[in-house]
Enzyme design. Structure first.
Site, mmCIF file in Angstrom:
data_model
loop_
_atom_site.group_PDB
_atom_site.id
_atom_site.type_symbol
_atom_site.label_atom_id
_atom_site.label_comp_id
_atom_site.label_asym_id
_atom_site.label_seq_id
_atom_site.Cartn_x
_atom_site.Cartn_y
_atom_site.Cartn_z
ATOM 1 N N SER A 46 28.239 -23.930 39.212
ATOM 2 C CA SER A 46 28.106 -25.092 40.085
ATOM 3 C C SER A 46 29.065 -25.002 41.271
ATOM 4 O O SER A 46 28.723 -25.419 42.379
ATOM 5 C CB SER A 46 28.327 -26.391 39.307
ATOM 6 O OG SER A 46 29.583 -26.406 38.676
ATOM 7 N N GLU A 47 30.263 -24.452 41.065
ATOM 8 C CA GLU A 47 31.167 -24.199 42.187
ATOM 9 C C GLU A 47 31.986 -22.938 41.975
ATOM 10 O O GLU A 47 32.379 -22.619 40.836
ATOM 11 C CB GLU A 47 32.145 -25.365 42.414
ATOM 12 C CG GLU A 47 31.728 -26.331 43.493
ATOM 13 C CD GLU A 47 30.796 -27.394 42.955
ATOM 14 O OE1 GLU A 47 30.130 -28.080 43.766
ATOM 15 O OE2 GLU A 47 30.732 -27.545 41.732
ATOM 16 N N THR A 48 32.225 -22.248 43.082
ATOM 17 C CA THR A 48 33.230 -21.207 43.168
ATOM 18 C C THR A 48 34.294 -21.690 44.135
ATOM 19 O O THR A 48 33.984 -22.118 45.250
ATOM 20 C CB THR A 48 32.641 -19.882 43.662
ATOM 21 O OG1 THR A 48 31.698 -19.389 42.704
ATOM 22 C CG2 THR A 48 33.734 -18.838 43.863
#
Length: 261
Positions: A46-48
């Site tokens: 979902s996020e880096t």
């Protein structure tokens, strides 16, 4: 072959395989935006989170940016918590961000405490989005920048939701928050970001930067126990302190290695 350090962390997690996984990739200097986005797409989380040291900035230790597999986002709580877990040397680490100011992560009894801006929302009719979310929506609220809150009657209604993510995706990169009074917590929520490449986000710190000001007024209390009812699930301790929301939770490192370019 160039390589970058890579750590995958389950944030707001009591154990591995719970909470929300984030990749944390400390850099010495910024890569171009297209490469950052391509790395985030490859990670497919979902996020880096990408960080760069800021030795000349007296207000922050690192600059921080977050990318979903398809877009850069203005604020991400769980990947900030994960970044603090990876980078903290003492008791606190400060991150400068492009849209959310300086965010801090500090050590707490149950892991870490993350300080986010408290963002208020206002009532607004959102009939098309409410139809896409489904269920019996009691109230809809909005904050400019692409944040929508949908209030439901109870926890069962939240767990039963099956949003039309294909339809919601057409509305663009919006953070869509479904919430209600909790059953074994003060509040419950689920969060959907189909226009940002994440149909359902497992545990969303940034959403609670908006949910807690709303629920603090409605419940007449500033300390709130929150649960996000995704498949992975996650508990978040939340406190409204003036114009900040303090979120507490644990982190678990699950992968360490090198990303080869």
């Amino acid at each position: 072959m160039p390589s970058l350090p890579f750590t995958q962390v389950d944030a707001f997690a009591d154990a591995p395989f719970t909470g929300n996984p984030a990749a944390v990739m400390p850099l010495d200097a910024w890569l171009d935006d297209a490469t950052l986005q391509a790395i985030a797409a490859e990670n497919n989380l979902s996020e880096t989170a990408f960080t760069v040291p800021t030795p000349d900035d007296p207000t922050a230790d690192y600059a921080l940016r977050w990318f979903t597999p398809t877009v850069e986002v203005k604020l991400c709580g769980h990947a900030t918590l994960a970044s603090g877990h990876v980078l903290m040397q003492g008791d606190v680490v400060r991150f400068s961000t492009r849209h959310a100011g300086v965010l801090t992560v500090s050590r707490a009894d149950n892991g870490y405490a993350l300080s986010l801006p408290a963002w208020t929302s206002t009532p607004r009719d959102l009939p098309e989005l409410a139809a896409g979310m489904g269920g019996d929506v009691l109230e809809t609220r909005w904050r400019d920048g692409g944040y929508a809150i949908f209030v439901y009657r109870d926890a069962a209604a939240i767990r039963a939701l099956a949003p039309d993510c294909a339809a919601l995706k057409k509305a663009g990169d919006l953070l869509l928050m479904a919430t209600a009074p909790g059953d074994d917590s003060d509040i419950i929520s689920r969060v959907f970001v189909p226009g940002g490449g994440v149909d359902e986000d497992p545990v969303t710190g940034s959403a609670h930067g908006l949910l807690i000001p709303y629920w603090a007024e409605r419940l007449s209390k500033t300390a709130i126990r929150a649960f996000q009812a995704s498949a992975r699930g996650g508990h978040i301790g939340c406190t409204l302190e003036g114009d900040r929301v303090i979120l507490t939770g644990g982190c678990r490192t699950v992968i360490e290695g090198r990303f080869l370019l």
